[in-house]
Design a protein around this motif. Structure first.
Motif, PDB file in Angstrom:
ATOM      1  N   LEU A   1      86.632  51.510  34.396  1.00 52.60           N
ATOM      2  CA  LEU A   1      87.180  52.736  34.964  1.00 52.60           C
ATOM      3  C   LEU A   1      88.565  52.468  35.530  1.00 52.60           C
ATOM      4  N   GLY A   2      89.524  53.328  35.195  1.00 51.79           N
ATOM      5  CA  GLY A   2      90.865  53.136  35.724  1.00 51.79           C
ATOM      6  C   GLY A   2      91.791  54.269  35.352  1.00 51.79           C
TER       7      GLY A   2
ATOM      8  N   SER B   1      89.132  59.028  40.203  1.00 51.80           N
ATOM      9  CA  SER B   1      88.449  57.744  40.076  1.00 51.80           C
ATOM     10  C   SER B   1      87.326  57.613  41.097  1.00 51.80           C
TER      11      SER B   1
ATOM     12  N   ARG C   1      86.326  48.427  37.959  1.00 54.90           N
ATOM     13  CA  ARG C   1      87.458  49.321  38.228  1.00 54.90           C
ATOM     14  C   ARG C   1      88.764  48.553  38.074  1.00 54.90           C
TER      15      ARG C   1
ATOM     16  N   LEU D   1      83.493  57.079  40.062  1.00 58.13           N
ATOM     17  CA  LEU D   1      82.834  55.854  40.525  1.00 58.13           C
ATOM     18  C   LEU D   1      81.537  56.184  41.253  1.00 58.13           C
TER      19      LEU D   1
END
Length: 675
Positions: A267-268, A223, A241, A227
């Motif tokens: 995002l996760g 992640s 996130r 990111l």
């Protein structure tokens, strides 16, 4: 509205006549793990809640038993059911005016849970974080304020893949993506895996087209890389996130942002697949073979399966990306469901394979590694860091009798003995009991020897072999995500390898034979994934030394032909009739409950039942069947679970009023089936 509804019964115009309207009803899904409550309940909507009771909001509702109040979500608002003459119970309250359950997420939860013979509310608990009142109120106020959004940059090109991947992304197609195995430097100066840049470019293209993207990765290391890559391409307000490592308030704030109409990248980890997204245009999973994508909570839906269902419902593009290809993805490629895409120019690490454990060099003897690996490390340390991948964390996690080599066990609980750190006494790794005056029950020997060396012991031995070189340890206890380009030995467990600036000058893959010794049908696939991910961290042309392994697995790594290995693995699964060639479910519980459940599915065409066999808390059977029969099997097994849960069970002697919980459990695609 019909003509009769619009006019009064006396033949007048009807403009001033009262119109009889059917009372509205809210259909609510309860937040309950009880399988017998896994359906929608109708409740009337009081007049004071009529403006607030809209689909998606949290509510509390009464249950008829014992006057209890339950939590839930409104799924839809309809007219009262036709033919129902009774009086519906009213909603108790609307907890919040924010509709947190979107129609797309509800449809996904219902479909995924039905496919897994589970309950929709169990998935909703994964999809919707716990409410944070203060965060929610601040977010609601911000929605009424004017927004100053940073303009988006032009859509970036998908570098390294030619026009085919861009076309498939634009057409919202499904892709199995072989990523470029190297590390690259971002404009910010951060070094990340090339895979992160590729997925970030794909997501940025989707956002620039006015759609949202969901990117799911196994853990925080992945992640962080993704990111950083996204931050180079998109404004920070377009990146959200949502993962388990965030504080509850921060995670809930991110979830609320996903409810807005602004196209964004979400995002996760595995639960990000269920995030609400405005005009979803892309779903991407990185390294779907990682067990962290497997959900440990009922109904145990793998992130890959949830993504496949959501893609089919939303029509978004779908990407499964990795250095290797899981047998599950390979099956989808071979049936034509996924389009395989490889880099435009073939590139691969320089892999050296040695099966011999010779220690000709003095330094190799001190480090307890093959001479080839020692020489490659010595040369590489002149120019940069060297990665050493080992199988286990700790110091010496496994011990054996020094005389007969039998596994050393705790005399108290039977757990394995190990040494936690240098100088520590041998102790049980389960109960912690010190193994004082240990005697082997097989040969009565009293000496112990190391069987497996963990990160601590390996770091100690490498420090002696390479005096003056810094040794960095990265494992579950010591979390290191990046290292500098200066010479150092980085000892890491599989999956915990830091990213080195510029890439590693050499990568040593130790303990390959011990990793392969695990009793698991997927172990070859897992090992290739661990080794490939580590090899991809090497700088171009740097040696990657695999020790103690030969055969097809070593050949696949050396030639970088992971899809061919996945195809061979899948062929073996077909011959054995094991997942993913077929769907399988474990049915466990007390013998009578398991027998009743198996009777429901025994007559399905092609159904094959293995067992039942005894377990610690009952019995377990395995059901194997073709994919075409899985839907019917899931429905029948879910019915058996509901029937078992609703059955009255006698209280044990001396426990009047106590009702033992149901024991029947069904798990589709159970990873233990392959072990």
């Amino acid at each position: 509205m019909s003509e009769g509804d619009a006019a009064g019964t006396d033949g007048t115009d009807g403009a001033d006549a009262p119109v009889t309207r059917r009372p509205a009803a809210a259909r609510v899904v309860l937040d309950s793990p009880l399988p017998q409550l896994d359906h929608l309940f109708d409740y009337s909507i009081p007049d004071e809640l009529r403006d607030l009771a809209v689909p998606g909001v949290r509510v509390t509702v009464p249950l008829r038993s014992a006057g209890r109040i339950a939590r839930g979500y409104i799924v839809e608002v309809v007219e009262a059911a036709d033919g129902f003459d009774g009086v519906l119970s009213p909603l108790d309250s609307v907890v919040s005016a924010v509709p947190v359950l979107s129609p797309a997420v509800w449809t996904l939860a219902r479909t995924a849970s039905d496919r897994a013979a589970g309950g929709a509310s169990d998935i909703l608990r994964l999809a919707i974080p716990a409410r944070q009142v203060r965060v929610e109120k601040i977010w609601q106020r911000e929605q009424d304020e004017p927004r100053n959004e940073t303009p988006l940059a032009p859509a970036p090109a998908l570098e390294g893949y030619g026009p085919e991947l861009e076309r498939l992304l634009t057409d919202h197609a499904r892709v199995a993506l072989d990523v470029i195995p190297r590390v690259d430097r971002l404009a910010s100066g951060t070094w990340v895996g090339r895979w992160a840049i590729t997925l970030a470019q794909a997501a940025a293209r989707v956002v620039s087209a006015g759609e949202s993207a969901i990117l799911a990765v196994p853990d925080y290391r992945d992640s962080d890389q993704l990111l950083a890559a996204l931050a180079d391409l998109l404004p920070v307000e377009r990146i959200t996130r949502v993962d388990a490592n965030q504080p509850n308030a921060e995670r809930y704030r991110g979830f609320l942002d996903c409810l807005t109409d602004t196209p964004r990248v979400i995002l996760g980890n595995r639960s990000a697949v269920y995030a609400p997204a405005s005009r979803l245009g892309l779903l991407a999973l990185w390294d779907d073979g990682d067990p962290l994508h497997s959900e440990p909570l009922a109904p145990y839906v793998h992130a890959r399966d949830a993504a496949l269902i959501r893609q089919e419902q939303s029509g978004a593009a779908l990407i499964f990306a990795g250095h290797t290809r899981s047998a599950d993805v390979q099956r989808l490629v071979e049936v034509g469901w996924l389009n395989p895409i490889a880099p435009e120019r073939a590139s691969s690490p320089r892999v050296l394979v040695t099966a011999r454990a010779d220690h000709e060099e003095a330094g190799a003897v001190a480090a307890r590694i093959p001479s080839m690996a020692w020489r490659q490390a010595k040369e590489a340390l002149a120019s940069g860091p060297v990665l050493v991948q080992v199988a286990r964390p700790g110091y010496a996690p496994v011990l054996a009798c020094g005389t007969c080599s039998s596994a050393a066990r705790c005399t108290s609980c039977g757990g394995p003995l190990g040494i936690a750190r240098a100088g520590a006494a041998p102790a049980c790794t389960l109960c912690g009991a010190i193994a004082a005056n240990w005697v082997c029950p097989t040969c009565e020997g009293t000496k112990l020897r190391l069987v497996t060396r963990g990160t601590g012991r390996t770091a100690e031995e490498l420090g002696r072999a390479f005096p003056g070189v810094p040794v960095i340890v990265s494992d579950g206890e010591r979390q290191v995500t990046t290292v500098e380009a200066r010479p150092a030995l980085v000892v890491a467990t599989r999956g915990a390898e830091p990213v080195a600036a510029g890439g590693y000058a050499a990568v040593l893959l130790l303990d390959g034979d011990r990793m392969l010794a695990a009793e698991h049908l997927r172990i070859g696939e897992d090992c290739l994934r661990w080794w490939s991910n580590a090899a991809a961290l090497a700088r171009p042309g740097a040696p990657v030394v695999l020790t103690g392994v030969t055969g097809d697995l070593a050949r696949a790594l050396a030639t970088w032909t992971q899809p061919a290995f996945a195809s061979a693995e899948l062929a073996d699964r077909h011959s054995l009739r094991f997942p993913p060639a077929v769907r399988a479910a474990s049915v466990s519980g007390d013998p009578s409950a398991v027998a009743d459940a198996l009777d429901e599915v025994r007559d399905l065409p092609g159904a094959n039942i293995l067992g039942p066999t005894a377990t610690d808390d009952g019995v377990r059977a395995i059901l194997r069947l073709d994919y075409g029969q899985a839907r019917d099997a899931a429905k029948l097994l879910r019915g058996a679970v509901v029937k078992n849960a609703a059955r009255r069970r006698k209280a044990p002697p001396g426990k009047a009023g106590y009702r033992p919980p149901p024991t029947l459990r069904v798990r589709f695609d159970d990873p233990e089936i392959l072990s």
